[in-house]
Design a protein around this motif. Structure first.
Motif, PDB file in Angstrom:
ATOM      1  N   ILE A 155      92.219  85.051  37.609  1.00  0.00           N
ATOM      2  CA  ILE A 155      92.642  84.852  39.036  1.00  0.00           C
ATOM      3  C   ILE A 155      92.251  83.469  39.545  1.00  0.00           C
ATOM      4  N   GLU A 156      91.136  83.012  39.169  1.00  0.00           N
ATOM      5  CA  GLU A 156      90.939  81.474  39.949  1.00  0.00           C
ATOM      6  C   GLU A 156      92.068  80.548  39.506  1.00  0.00           C
ATOM      7  N   LYS A 157      92.561  80.728  38.388  1.00  0.00           N
ATOM      8  CA  LYS A 157      93.731  79.725  38.047  1.00  0.00           C
ATOM      9  C   LYS A 157      95.225  80.492  38.106  1.00  0.00           C
ATOM     10  N   LEU A 158      95.036  81.329  38.874  1.00  0.00           N
ATOM     11  CA  LEU A 158      96.244  81.910  39.148  1.00  0.00           C
ATOM     12  C   LEU A 158      97.285  81.076  39.479  1.00  0.00           C
ATOM     13  N   HIS A 159      97.277  79.966  40.183  1.00  0.00           N
ATOM     14  CA  HIS A 159      98.389  78.845  40.556  1.00  0.00           C
ATOM     15  C   HIS A 159      98.159  77.629  39.704  1.00  0.00           C
ATOM     16  N   VAL A 160      97.811  77.567  38.921  1.00  0.00           N
ATOM     17  CA  VAL A 160      97.795  76.495  37.814  1.00  0.00           C
ATOM     18  C   VAL A 160      99.053  76.898  36.999  1.00  0.00           C
ATOM     19  N   PRO A 161     100.010  76.151  36.977  1.00  0.00           N
ATOM     20  CA  PRO A 161     101.112  76.568  36.079  1.00  0.00           C
ATOM     21  C   PRO A 161     101.027  76.473  34.656  1.00  0.00           C
ATOM     22  N   HIS A 200      96.814  96.398  32.248  1.00  0.00           N
ATOM     23  CA  HIS A 200      96.971  95.858  33.434  1.00  0.00           C
ATOM     24  C   HIS A 200      96.674  94.073  33.421  1.00  0.00           C
ATOM     25  N   ALA A 201      95.738  93.948  32.741  1.00  0.00           N
ATOM     26  CA  ALA A 201      95.419  92.591  32.743  1.00  0.00           C
ATOM     27  C   ALA A 201      96.598  91.729  31.701  1.00  0.00           C
ATOM     28  N   LEU A 202      97.040  92.234  30.954  1.00  0.00           N
ATOM     29  CA  LEU A 202      97.935  91.562  29.910  1.00  0.00           C
ATOM     30  C   LEU A 202      99.412  91.449  31.131  1.00  0.00           C
ATOM     31  N   MET A 203      99.540  92.756  31.628  1.00  0.00           N
ATOM     32  CA  MET A 203     100.876  92.527  32.802  1.00  0.00           C
ATOM     33  C   MET A 203     100.558  91.671  33.768  1.00  0.00           C
ATOM     34  N   GLY A 204      99.287  91.506  34.089  1.00  0.00           N
ATOM     35  CA  GLY A 204      99.057  90.265  35.314  1.00  0.00           C
ATOM     36  C   GLY A 204      99.248  88.899  34.411  1.00  0.00           C
ATOM     37  N   LYS A 205      98.961  89.008  33.250  1.00  0.00           N
ATOM     38  CA  LYS A 205      99.182  87.481  32.665  1.00  0.00           C
ATOM     39  C   LYS A 205     100.600  87.302  32.551  1.00  0.00           C
ATOM     40  N   ILE A 206     101.462  88.222  32.018  1.00  0.00           N
ATOM     41  CA  ILE A 206     102.853  88.114  32.050  1.00  0.00           C
ATOM     42  C   ILE A 206     103.510  87.552  33.427  1.00  0.00           C
ATOM     43  N   PHE A 207     103.182  88.287  34.515  1.00  0.00           N
ATOM     44  CA  PHE A 207     103.854  87.953  35.821  1.00  0.00           C
ATOM     45  C   PHE A 207     103.361  86.708  36.188  1.00  0.00           C
ATOM     46  N   LYS A 208     101.862  85.999  35.877  1.00  0.00           N
ATOM     47  CA  LYS A 208     101.692  84.773  36.121  1.00  0.00           C
ATOM     48  C   LYS A 208     102.518  83.869  35.241  1.00  0.00           C
ATOM     49  N   ARG A 209     102.930  84.015  34.071  1.00  0.00           N
ATOM     50  CA  ARG A 209     103.795  83.142  33.257  1.00  0.00           C
ATOM     51  C   ARG A 209     105.031  83.028  33.860  1.00  0.00           C
ATOM     52  N   ARG A 210     105.516  83.951  34.546  1.00  0.00           N
ATOM     53  CA  ARG A 210     106.863  84.106  35.400  1.00  0.00           C
ATOM     54  C   ARG A 210     106.818  83.917  36.527  1.00  0.00           C
ATOM     55  N   ASN A 211     105.585  83.285  37.103  1.00  0.00           N
ATOM     56  CA  ASN A 211     105.462  82.724  38.311  1.00  0.00           C
ATOM     57  C   ASN A 211     105.395  83.749  39.454  1.00  0.00           C
ATOM     58  N   MET A 212     105.253  85.062  39.120  1.00  0.00           N
ATOM     59  CA  MET A 212     105.273  86.130  40.247  1.00  0.00           C
ATOM     60  C   MET A 212     103.882  86.195  40.538  1.00  0.00           C
ATOM     61  N   HIS A 213     103.242  85.386  41.290  1.00  0.00           N
ATOM     62  CA  HIS A 213     101.847  85.519  41.611  1.00  0.00           C
ATOM     63  C   HIS A 213     101.357  86.632  42.324  1.00  0.00           C
ATOM     64  N   GLU A 214     102.255  87.350  43.073  1.00  0.00           N
ATOM     65  CA  GLU A 214     101.898  88.678  43.966  1.00  0.00           C
ATOM     66  C   GLU A 214     101.437  89.535  43.088  1.00  0.00           C
ATOM     67  N   LYS A 215     102.549  90.007  42.129  1.00  0.00           N
ATOM     68  CA  LYS A 215     102.364  90.910  41.082  1.00  0.00           C
ATOM     69  C   LYS A 215     101.422  90.676  40.097  1.00  0.00           C
ATOM     70  N   ALA A 216     101.172  89.404  39.920  1.00  0.00           N
ATOM     71  CA  ALA A 216     100.100  88.995  38.865  1.00  0.00           C
ATOM     72  C   ALA A 216      98.688  89.497  39.633  1.00  0.00           C
ATOM     73  N   MET A 217      98.625  89.207  40.747  1.00  0.00           N
ATOM     74  CA  MET A 217      97.233  89.461  41.572  1.00  0.00           C
ATOM     75  C   MET A 217      97.174  90.815  41.605  1.00  0.00           C
ATOM     76  N   LEU A 218      98.028  91.639  41.848  1.00  0.00           N
ATOM     77  CA  LEU A 218      97.866  93.073  41.976  1.00  0.00           C
ATOM     78  C   LEU A 218      97.492  93.769  40.605  1.00  0.00           C
ATOM     79  N   HIS A 219      98.002  93.547  39.501  1.00  0.00           N
ATOM     80  CA  HIS A 219      97.595  93.953  38.294  1.00  0.00           C
ATOM     81  C   HIS A 219      96.068  93.680  38.003  1.00  0.00           C
TER      82      HIS A 219
END
Length: 751
Positions: free
Chosen positions: A738-744, A698-717
């Protein structure tokens, strides 16, 4: 006096009274200082674990049997160069190796431990060609990855070789008996085959393995051939006679009033399996001082299967006493110093075939009757000698052979050899496939064994090891547990069993196993490996390391103990000593893939990716079916920017073991680095089915969603990953992401 002392020494050795044997043999050698008696004394020392004593008294001797015993003592003392020199006599560069198959086997071990693989393979194959029943040689070839298919090794050619040896041996016995001990051709072969065995106290072989496999005979030009030792007794690993250097002078007859209940070490077996007998030695013509029939009965009873006869004349001729010859007992002792013989990573089976107690009692009764003067003209069929008239009738029929002191028909020899070879074909093929890490094929092969052989400790241990290599720890635990119930005294495979329990995190079972093994044998390396794994499971790596070092101390040639030491050094982040431990394991067994894997892991952690790829590649060549090895090899390839090769090897790893989540996770990581996010998410979705509670997925899935700027799904995982209670290090990494979630531009590849 000489004959009595010799017989008492041999009897003491048979009864494992080694101290008594040494004392009497020292008296024997002091009174009659011949090299034959010296060999007997050396054999006593060797069986009492006094290799240093045998080394000093045999140093400088030149006869073949003395050189063989000297080589054994050198091997025990780790003086491999001197052992090789003793076997390959400098004055006879093209001469025969002493003791035939046993000599070649010992020389093969020497070459193996001095890193001369080709020469080792050559001599192991020679040993098998001389004695097809020398299982120890086939086992070594399997460990070296050079064994031929068992159907070829234990096939028709082997059956013909065994039949030829026994039938030729029977002809020689008949000829000498019928000709009243007249001189026969000096090129008569003393070929025999003892039933091979490897009763392994540790994972490595021991001194008893070589002496227990004293097969074949060296043929000396113009000299008497050398008789060999017999196979094992039905119930115990008893000492058996060794070859002796004999002159062509006939031994004088035995005194008639010797004790009638002389020990017969090896009785014949009733199941038709081949058993060895000592071939009749070449003897010069002599006068008859006593009746020939009585003489043969007494000598056959007293020295049946105990090598050349040794006796003294009833007449007072002192010169006759000086010509008496003695057989040398050197045999399958109970040397527990398993460090002295070569470690087979997968150990071997002890093939024991014996006679029933009832038959033993019948034989003893017949032998006792043979002493009675009223039955002087009768010869029991179980005697090691037959009368001249009977000999002639057997010779005319050409269908009887003397095997293990019993006269049996040639057809039974043929059928017995076929049965033994049929069994060895199945066992050998299964063992060969295991050593090639074709574990499923090996399991299928073992299933073809008869029920009574399949449910033995050795076979169940091999089945457990095969399941262990297939990463099927539950099945492996069941197989090893059954092996313990069948053979609670055996330590075969118990080091692997303890590792299985370690992976299953069965701390109670592992602790119990360690205590049981220590109480069984404190001097076995397997026992201390189990204790070490027990402490390692408790994260007490320093204490664990001390126990593994104790195992190495007990048997320096136990490769797995060196590897376990390396694992503990890595856990303590002592990479330098870890590398040394793994290299020591590879010096012992070049095909020990665990050590190659350990070195690859160290270099991967040190970011020496070229070295890491090389060592993982070596491990992969040895065990091309390991999903774990392929996973880390792919990781090393990816670090070297060989991403396509890495994905290919990951796909192979996934196919090899679909239950292993590691290659799927690593493949998703590689795909993400190549910015193939959809493919990576697809792999991770499949992975969730196999590892639903793995936080790193789930951590890796969150990282992938973060790279795709899908922050809600990233936060979920990321939240799901935290809920699955990851390790403290992973918790810190996930919270940082999580703290750097919005740092592109923030890329954290350490999730």
């Amino acid at each position: 006096m000489e004959a009595i002392l010799t017989e008492r020494v041999q009897n003491s050795l048979r009864l494992f009274m080694f101290k008594n044997a040494i004392f009497l043999c020292e008296r024997l050698f002091a009174e009659f200082p011949s090299e034959v008696n010296l060999q007997l004394l050396a054999a006593c020392y060797l069986q009492n674990n006094q290799a240093y004593s045998a080394y000093h008294i045999l140093k400088g001797t030149q006869t073949a049997q003395s050189r063989y015993l000297f080589a054994i003592s050198c091997f025990q003392m780790d003086l491999l160069s001197e052992a090789e020199t003793a076997l390959c006599h400098a004055n006879e560069p093209g001469g025969e190796i002493p003791n035939g198959a046993a000599g070649h086997y010992l020389l093969g071990l020497i070459y193996r431990y001095t890193d001369r693989k080709k020469s080792a393979i050559h001599h192991f194959r020679l040993a098998l060609s001389i004695d097809p029943l020398l299982w120890a040689a086939y086992e070594e070839l399997s460990v070296l990855g050079a064994a031929e298919e068992a159907t070829a090794v234990f096939g028709e050619a082997a059956a013909l070789c065994i039949q030829k040896q026994y039938l030729h041996q029977g002809e020689a016995t008949l000829q000498i008996s019928s000709e009243d001990y007249n001189l026969v051709s000096s090129r008569n072969f003393a070929s025999e085959d003892a039933c091979p065995r490897q009763v392994k106290h540790t994972q490595g072989n021991s001194y008893r393995d070589i002496l227990g496999n004293n097969h074949g005979a060296a043929v000396s030009s113009g000299a008497a051939s050398q008789p060999q030792n017999d196979g094992p007794s039905p119930f115990y690993n008893t000492p058996s006679p060794m070859a002796s250097q004999l002159s062509g002078v006939a031994p004088p007859p035995l005194c008639r009033n010797v004790q009638p209940n002389g020990s017969n070490l090896n009785k014949g077996n009733t199941d038709g399996s081949p058993r060895s007998v000592v071939n009749t030695t070449i003897q010069a013509p002599r006068r008859k001082f006593v009746d020939e029939g009585k003489l043969r009965k007494i000598s056959g009873r007293l020295f049946s299967n105990s090598g050349p006869r040794r006796s003294t004349r009833l007449s007072g001729d002192s010169r006759a006493n000086t010509n008496a010859n003695a057989s040398v007992v050197a045999g399958n002792g109970t040397n527990n110093s398993s460090k002295y013989l070569g470690s087979s990573k997968l150990s071997s089976v002890a093939l024991r075939k014996g006679q029933s107690r009832a038959n033993e009692n019948i034989e003893e009764g017949l032998r006792t009757e043979a002493v009675d003067d009223a039955r002087a003209n009768m010869v029991p069929v179980t005697s090691s000698s037959v009368s001249s008239g009977d000999v002639r009738s057997h010779g005319q029929d050409g269908a009887t052979v003397l095997v293990g002191g019993v006269v049996i028909s040639g057809s039974k020899v043929i059928s017995g050899a076929s049965e033994v070879l049929c069994l060895l074909r199945t066992l050998g093929e299964g063992y060969r496939l295991s050593c090639l890490y074709r574990c499923q094929d090996a399991l299928d092969t073992y299933l073809r064994l008869p029920h009574k052989h399949y449910n033995t400790g050795w076979v169940m241990s091999q089945v457990g090891k095969a399941h262990f290599e297939l990463v099927d720890y539950l099945e492996a635990e069941q197989a090893f547990s059954l092996a313990r119930r069948v053979s609670p005294y055996s330590l075969e495979g118990m080091d692997v069993y303890s590792t299985v329990l370690y992976h299953l995190k069965e701390d109670m079972k592992l602790s119990y196993l360690a205590q049981e093994l220590i109480s069984t044998d404190r001097l076995a390396p397997q026992s201390w490996c189990a204790v070490g794994n027990c402490y390692s499971l408790q994260k007490d790596h320093e204490t664990s390391l001390k126990n593994f070092q104790r195992a190495v101390q007990l048997n320096p040639r136990f490769a797995y103990a060196h590897t376990l030491c390396g694992h503990e050094y890595v856990a303590l982040e002592d990479f330098e000593n870890g590398i040394k431990s793994y290299q020591n394991a590879l010096c012992i067994d070049y095909r020990h893939y665990n050590a190659w894997y350990g070195l690859g892991m160290i270099y991967l952690r040190q970011e020496k990716f070229e070295f890491s790829e090389h060592h993982f590649g070596m491990a992969f060549q040895i065990n091309p079916r390991s999903s774990v090895i392929m996973s880390f090899l792919g990781t090393a390839l990816h670090a070297l920017k060989k991403s396509e090769d890495a994905i290919e090897i990951m796909d192979r790893a996934i196919l090899a073991d679909k239950k292993n989540p590691l290659p799927m996770y690593q493949k998703a990581n590689i795909l993400m680095s190549l910015e193939k996010f959809d493919d990576a998410l697809e792999v991770l979705e499949d992975l969730k089915e196999y590892a639903p509670h793995e936080s790193s997925v789930h951590a890796l899935m969150g990282k992938i969603f973060k790279r795709r700027n899908m922050h809600e799904k990233a936060m979920l995982h990321f939240g799901i990953a935290l809920d699955l209670k990851p390790s403290a290090i992973d918790v810190a990494t996930i919270k940082a992401a999580i703290e750097k979630l919005h740092v592109p531009d923030e890329l954290d590849d350490n999730l």
